[in-house]
Design an enzyme around this catalytic site. Structure first.
Site, mmCIF file in Angstrom:
data_model
loop_
_atom_site.group_PDB
_atom_site.id
_atom_site.type_symbol
_atom_site.label_atom_id
_atom_site.label_comp_id
_atom_site.label_asym_id
_atom_site.label_seq_id
_atom_site.Cartn_x
_atom_site.Cartn_y
_atom_site.Cartn_z
ATOM 1 N N CYS A 104 -17.222 45.070 1.993
ATOM 2 C CA CYS A 104 -18.461 45.467 1.721
ATOM 3 C C CYS A 104 -19.509 44.399 1.807
ATOM 4 C CB CYS A 104 -18.574 45.939 0.325
ATOM 5 S SG CYS A 104 -20.076 47.058 0.281
ATOM 6 N N ARG A 137 -28.520 55.715 1.121
ATOM 7 C CA ARG A 137 -27.204 54.877 1.075
ATOM 8 C C ARG A 137 -26.127 55.757 1.614
ATOM 9 N NH1 ARG A 137 -27.522 50.005 -1.406
ATOM 10 N NH2 ARG A 137 -25.240 50.318 -1.887
ATOM 11 N N HIS A 201 -14.074 50.187 -0.834
ATOM 12 C CA HIS A 201 -13.637 49.641 -2.130
ATOM 13 C C HIS A 201 -12.558 50.298 -2.865
ATOM 14 C CE1 HIS A 201 -17.058 46.791 -2.661
ATOM 15 N NE2 HIS A 201 -18.047 47.686 -2.174
#
EC number: 6.3.5.13
Length: 255
Positions: A104, A137, A201
């Protein structure tokens, strides 16, 4: 460098540098380090893990594998400024075949630049890519197909960045479910030599033991000329991976 914690057997070892865990540890990214260490220990190999704090001067000359996790914009900026001071050493490590996993925010640092608000911030330039911003997002579970894992790679993504790979840069994988680098190209992450960048993640490695073993095999090959790893009983890990993958692909979960 911070004190190194050694665990496992007396045979071959892998030296792992965990960069700035006090700042970069979103969504359980520290679980990636635990997974690497345990998978070495279970094979009777040694894991030497050094947690590098922001005030430490990292030395990459005696390291096999470097991990950079994810963080907020503020924390990412602090880390980037620190790493730019050590750019030459980190670049030499990568050129010498060193293994680097960046997740990330750490992934965005690998490129030439990334956007923080309207400000273009200089990156490490380790991989030919750059990151700008977009809306909305890109959030949710993700599954990709990748050459570094015999199973689909599954996990979670949450990023406003849109990462664009250079013409010669290979993505880590092809998106099967989710968004990936930019929500358009169907590409996720980057794979450049022994450098892996990804938005996944969750943490990444506990759910995807094939990726962990690929990284460890590269590190052992570089140090000893032999990256062979004894097989482990990954029945539980692979069952969890399969359940998540099948749930995503069945349509039970919407993107």
């Amino acid at each position: 460098m911070a004190e190194t914690v050694t665990s496992g057997g007396r045979g071959r070892s892998v030296r792992i540098a965990h960069l700035y865990p006090e700042l970069l540890n979103l969504y359980g990214d520290g679980g990636n380090i635990i997974t690497l260490a345990r998978r070495l220990e279970w094979r009777g190999l040694r894991a030497e893990v050094a947690e590098v704090a922001i005030d430490d001067r990292a030395s990459f000359s005696d390291v096999d594998l470097v991990f950079i996790g994810g963080g907020s914009d503020r924390e990412q900026r602090i880390v980037c400024e620190r790493l730019l001071e050590q750019k030459a050493e980190l670049s030499a490590f990568v050129r010498d075949g060193g293994v680097l996993l960046a997740v990330c925010g750490g992934y965005q640092l690998l490129g030439h630049s990334y956007l923080m608000g309207d400000e273009k911030v200089e990156g490490l330039g380790l991989v030919d890519l750059y990151t700008d911003r977009g809306a909305p997002r890109l959030i949710g579970n993700i599954a990709i197909e990748s050459a570094v894992s015999p199973q689909p790679i599954v996990g979670y993504e949450n990023h406003g960045g849109r990462t664009h790979l250079g013409a010669g840069v290979q993505p880590l994988g092809r998106v099967l479910f989710g968004h990936g680098n930019d929500g358009k190209t169907g590409e996720e992450g980057c794979l450049a030599g022994h450098v892996v960048g990804t938005y996944i993640h969750g943490p990444l490695l506990p759910k995807n033991p094939g990726v962990a073993d690929t990284l460890l095999g590269w590190a052992l090959e570089r140090r000893y000329g032999d990256g062979t790893l004894e097989p482990l009983d990954d029945a539980a890990e692979l069952a969890a991976n399969q359940v998540m993958f099948e749930r995503l692909m069945s349509g039970e979960e919407k993107e």
